[in-house]
Design an enzyme around this catalytic site. Sequence first.
Site, short mmCIF file in Angstrom:
data_model
loop_
_atom_site.label_atom_id
_atom_site.label_comp_id
_atom_site.label_asym_id
_atom_site.label_seq_id
_atom_site.Cartn_x
_atom_site.Cartn_y
_atom_site.Cartn_z
N GLY A 66 0.82 -1.21 0.00
CA GLY A 66 0.00 0.00 0.00
C GLY A 66 0.85 1.25 0.00
O GLY A 66 2.08 1.20 0.02
N LEU A 105 1.48 3.63 2.30
CA LEU A 105 2.37 3.82 3.44
C LEU A 105 3.36 2.68 3.59
O LEU A 105 4.55 2.91 3.84
CB LEU A 105 1.55 3.99 4.72
CG LEU A 105 2.37 4.14 6.01
CD1 LEU A 105 3.30 5.35 5.92
CD2 LEU A 105 1.46 4.24 7.22
N ASP A 157 -2.73 -12.87 5.44
CA ASP A 157 -4.08 -12.33 5.54
C ASP A 157 -4.29 -12.01 7.02
O ASP A 157 -4.47 -12.93 7.83
CB ASP A 157 -5.11 -13.34 5.04
CG ASP A 157 -6.53 -12.79 5.03
OD1 ASP A 157 -6.78 -11.77 5.72
OD2 ASP A 157 -7.39 -13.36 4.34
N ILE A 158 -4.26 -10.73 7.37
CA ILE A 158 -4.31 -10.37 8.78
C ILE A 158 -5.66 -10.70 9.42
O ILE A 158 -5.77 -10.71 10.65
CB ILE A 158 -3.97 -8.88 9.01
CG1 ILE A 158 -5.00 -7.95 8.35
CG2 ILE A 158 -2.56 -8.58 8.53
CD1 ILE A 158 -4.85 -6.49 8.74
N TYR A 211 -8.53 -1.65 4.67
CA TYR A 211 -9.53 -1.43 3.62
C TYR A 211 -9.77 0.07 3.57
O TYR A 211 -10.13 0.69 4.57
CB TYR A 211 -10.81 -2.17 3.99
CG TYR A 211 -11.94 -2.09 2.98
CD1 TYR A 211 -12.30 -3.21 2.24
CD2 TYR A 211 -12.65 -0.91 2.80
CE1 TYR A 211 -13.36 -3.14 1.34
CE2 TYR A 211 -13.69 -0.84 1.89
CZ TYR A 211 -14.04 -1.96 1.16
OH TYR A 211 -15.09 -1.89 0.26
N THR A 248 -7.40 6.94 11.22
CA THR A 248 -7.92 7.94 10.28
C THR A 248 -8.67 9.07 10.97
O THR A 248 -9.20 8.90 12.08
CB THR A 248 -8.88 7.25 9.28
OG1 THR A 248 -9.48 8.22 8.41
CG2 THR A 248 -10.00 6.52 10.02
N TYR A 290 -16.75 3.01 6.93
CA TYR A 290 -15.28 2.98 6.99
C TYR A 290 -14.79 3.53 8.32
O TYR A 290 -13.97 2.90 9.01
CB TYR A 290 -14.70 3.79 5.83
CG TYR A 290 -13.22 4.06 5.96
CD1 TYR A 290 -12.29 3.06 5.74
CD2 TYR A 290 -12.76 5.33 6.31
CE1 TYR A 290 -10.94 3.31 5.86
CE2 TYR A 290 -11.40 5.58 6.44
CZ TYR A 290 -10.50 4.58 6.21
OH TYR A 290 -9.16 4.83 6.35
N LYS A 344 -12.79 1.53 11.35
CA LYS A 344 -11.48 1.98 11.82
C LYS A 344 -11.51 2.27 13.31
O LYS A 344 -10.56 1.94 14.04
CB LYS A 344 -11.04 3.21 11.04
CG LYS A 344 -10.68 2.95 9.59
CD LYS A 344 -9.46 2.06 9.44
CE LYS A 344 -8.17 2.73 9.81
NZ LYS A 344 -6.99 1.88 9.55
#
Length: 294
Positions: free
Chosen positions: A10, A12, A36-37, A61, A101, A125, A129
Site C-alpha cells: 500500500g 504507506l 491475511d491479517i 480497507y 484515520t 469505513y 477503523k
Amino acid sequence: MKILITGSQGQLGWELLREAKSYGFETIGFDLPQIDITIKPDVEKVINNIRPDIVINAAGYTNVDRAEDEREVCFAANCTGPGNIAAVCNNLDIPMIHISTDYVFDGRKNTPYTEKDIISPINAYGKCKAEGDNAVSDVLQKHIIIRTSWLYGIHCNNFVKTILRLGKEKEVLEVVSDQYGSPTFVTDLADAVLTISSHIKNNSGDIWGIYNYCGAGVTTWHGFAEKIIEEAGKYLDIKTILVKPITSKEYPAKAGRPSYSALDCSLINRQFGIVSKPWQESLKMAIKLICSNA
C-alpha cells in the site's frame, strides 16, 4: 532493529520499506497473499517466524464509498485484522504501531481535533477503523495508534494522481469545497512513524497511546485540487483552466464525509519532536516526484 510491516504494497507500507533504510532499520514487508491479517493463524505464523522488534500495521480497507456495501469485508480488514496482530504482539511482548484515520470523527467541530476528542464516525469505513483502534488498545498495552488524513504519495492511486490525470483531460473540474481537512504526504507520515520507532527502540518512557499526524494547515478538497493543478502546470501539459467549487450535495457519494476533520498535531510534537510540514510544501515535492516518474 527488525520491523515487520503489514500492508507493505500500500501507499504507506511501500514508503516505509523505502524510507527505513536511512534509519538503519531492517524491514520485512508482508501483504496479500503472503499474509491475511484477518486470519489469526496466518498472523501468528508470520510474527512467530520473524520475531520482529516492532510491528507496523499499514494494512487496511480504504475504499470509503464501497465500504457502505462491503461492511463485513471492511470490518474484517480494519478491525478483526488489527485485533489479531495486537493479540499476537501481546503474547510475544512486541510493540505495535497502527495507522488510523480522521474519519473516526463526525466533523461537527470547526477547530482541529485532538486525541482526547470524542469519536463519532458517520460512515462504515470510519466505524470499522474506530473499532479497529479499540481492538488494538484493548489487548495490547505497548501500542501507538496514529490518526492521519487525506493521504497521498507517489505509489498507488490517490486524490493527487486522480486530479493530475483529469487535469490532462478536462478543461473544467468540479471539486467539493465544503469539506475541510489536512492533506498528508505519505513520505512525511512514514518519517513520523519511523521516528516513533526510534523512540520505541530507545525505550523512551511512557509513550503509548493515540497520536495525530497530518500535513500542517487546513484546506478543502477544492483548494487542494487547485494547488495540484497549479503545481502540475510546471511539469505537465495541463488542460484544466477552471477548478469549479461544488457542495457535497452536488457530488454523488455513497458514504457521508465529515465536513471538518483537521487534526491537532501538537501532542506528537511534544512527545517525539515531530513537526508537520505545511501541506503546500510537501505537495510541491510530491508532484515533482510523481511527474518525474511518469
